[in-house]
Write a protein that holds these residues in place. Structure first.
Motif, PDB file in Angstrom:
ATOM      1  N   LEU A  30       0.813  -1.227   0.000  1.00 40.49           N
ATOM      2  CA  LEU A  30       0.000   0.000   0.000  1.00 40.49           C
ATOM      3  C   LEU A  30       0.843   1.272   0.000  1.00 40.49           C
ATOM      4  CD1 LEU A  30      -2.718  -1.073   2.579  1.00 40.49           C
ATOM      5  CD2 LEU A  30      -3.073  -0.751   0.150  1.00 40.49           C
ATOM      6  N   ARG A  31       1.989   1.233   0.696  1.00 38.99           N
ATOM      7  CA  ARG A  31       2.787   2.449   0.833  1.00 38.99           C
ATOM      8  C   ARG A  31       3.823   2.592  -0.277  1.00 38.99           C
ATOM      9  NH1 ARG A  31       6.474   2.520   5.995  1.00 38.99           N
ATOM     10  NH2 ARG A  31       7.558   0.988   4.715  1.00 38.99           N
ATOM     11  N   ASN A  32       4.624   1.522  -0.477  1.00 33.75           N
ATOM     12  CA  ASN A  32       5.738   1.639  -1.430  1.00 33.75           C
ATOM     13  C   ASN A  32       5.344   1.341  -2.870  1.00 33.75           C
ATOM     14  OD1 ASN A  32       6.589   1.062   1.297  1.00 33.75           O
ATOM     15  ND2 ASN A  32       8.668   1.141   0.523  1.00 33.75           N
ATOM     16  N   TYR A  36      -0.549   4.657  -1.735  1.00 33.86           N
ATOM     17  CA  TYR A  36      -1.808   5.113  -1.150  1.00 33.86           C
ATOM     18  C   TYR A  36      -1.591   5.690   0.254  1.00 33.86           C
ATOM     19  CZ  TYR A  36      -4.733   3.117  -4.826  1.00 33.86           C
ATOM     20  OH  TYR A  36      -5.343   2.855  -6.016  1.00 33.86           O
ATOM     21  N   ALA A  37      -0.400   5.456   0.797  1.00 28.58           N
ATOM     22  CA  ALA A  37      -0.077   5.993   2.120  1.00 28.58           C
ATOM     23  C   ALA A  37       1.353   6.498   2.083  1.00 28.58           C
ATOM     24  CB  ALA A  37      -0.215   4.897   3.167  1.00 28.58           C
ATOM     25  N   GLU A  42      -0.205   5.600   8.394  1.00 27.39           N
ATOM     26  CA  GLU A  42      -1.334   5.780   7.461  1.00 27.39           C
ATOM     27  C   GLU A  42      -1.839   4.432   6.953  1.00 27.39           C
ATOM     28  OE1 GLU A  42      -0.418   8.580   4.378  1.00 27.39           O
ATOM     29  OE2 GLU A  42      -0.048  10.198   5.800  1.00 27.39           O
ATOM     30  N   VAL A  43      -0.898   3.502   6.734  1.00 29.76           N
ATOM     31  CA  VAL A  43      -1.298   2.157   6.298  1.00 29.76           C
ATOM     32  C   VAL A  43      -2.175   1.518   7.371  1.00 29.76           C
ATOM     33  CG1 VAL A  43      -0.492  -0.157   5.721  1.00 29.76           C
ATOM     34  CG2 VAL A  43       0.768   1.812   4.894  1.00 29.76           C
ATOM     35  N   THR A  44      -1.741   1.656   8.635  1.00 27.25           N
ATOM     36  CA  THR A  44      -2.527   1.105   9.746  1.00 27.25           C
ATOM     37  C   THR A  44      -3.938   1.688   9.747  1.00 27.25           C
ATOM     38  OG1 THR A  44      -0.476   0.989  11.007  1.00 27.25           O
ATOM     39  CG2 THR A  44      -2.506   0.694  12.243  1.00 27.25           C
TER      40      THR A  44
END
Length: 246
Positions: A30-32, A36-37, A42-44
């Motif tokens: 989701l992040r890398n 999206y975060a 933010e992922v949490t």
């Protein structure tokens, strides 16, 4: 997977259906990958809102280990992804249709009889499926419906079927089985031929059947599992560049 300037530490995947070395925690995805975060926090916040499902099951653990063939769905944006390897052996972000997101392929690792003589199979993602078709053997692939939670079809591990290498030097390459060399007391070696008629060989444990004949059951990421030489990659890049500048 991670950039070298992103600090010393990386999120450690939780224990789960895929091996530590063969999975991708949702944080990285989701992040890398999807961006999206911006941070782990933010992922949490995203996963705790129950927005992310893996294999049609909501997962709220930000380091949940998603692995090969897993379907990651984000209901809010209507996006579906399947985790597959690109030709360099890295996890690719491969978007799929909602229809394709209803099933996944599983490699059969074990076929056994359980308590009270109930036959069952164990698959590469840790699933135990009871009462399978008696024709299903180890190394075969089953097509598993994620909505109904049952096997819809299966394909045998035999010459002429389409496979993908999921380990070793040829990880991510796709082709058709030409021949299986049996080595008693050692590892069986499988010879595979790709679309460009190039042959390569790998251990049987690294081979995952992905289709019947040369028809794939799942769509493949960019490159379609065909490994090009460095010179061919360069020529391809030049062509794209010329086309864009023209």
């Amino acid at each position: 997977m991670l950039d070298k300037l992103g600090g010393t530490y990386a999120p450690r995947p939780s224990p789960g259906p895929h091996k530590l070395r063969e999975c991708l925690p949702l944080t990285i995805f989701l992040r890398n990958r999807l961006k999206y975060a911006l941070t782990g926090r933010e992922v949490t916040l995203i996963v705790k809102q129950r927005l992310v499902a893996v294999d049609n099951k909501v997962r709220t653990d930000e380091t949940y280990p998603a692995g090969f063939m897993d379907v990651i769905s984000i209901e809010k944006s209507g996006e579906h992804f399947r985790l597959l390897y690109d030709i360099k052996g890295r996890f690719a972000i491969h978007r799929i249709t909602a229809e394709e997101a209803t099933y996944k392929l599983l490699k059969v690792k074990k076929v056994q009889l359980g308590a009270k003589g109930v036959p069952f199979i164990v698959t590469h993602d840790g699933r135990t499926i009871r009462y399978p078709d008696p024709a299903i053997k180890v190394n075969d692939t089953v097509k598993f419906d994620l909505v109904e939670n049952k096997i819809i079809d299966h394909v045998k591990f035999e010459a002429g079927n389409l496979v993908m290498a999921t380990g070793g030097r040829n990880m991510g390459r796709s082709g058709v089985i030409v021949h299986r060399e049996r080595h008693l007391g050692g590892f069986d070696i499988v010879r595979i031929r790709d679309v460009l008629d190039r042959e390569f060989a790998t251990r049987i444990g690294n081979v995952f059947v992905t289709g019947q004949g040369n028809k794939a059951w799942v769509s493949l990421p960019k490159g379609k599992g065909v490994k090009l030489s460095i010179a061919e990659e360069r020529d391809q890049r030049r062509k794209i560049k010329e086309k864009n500048s023209a």
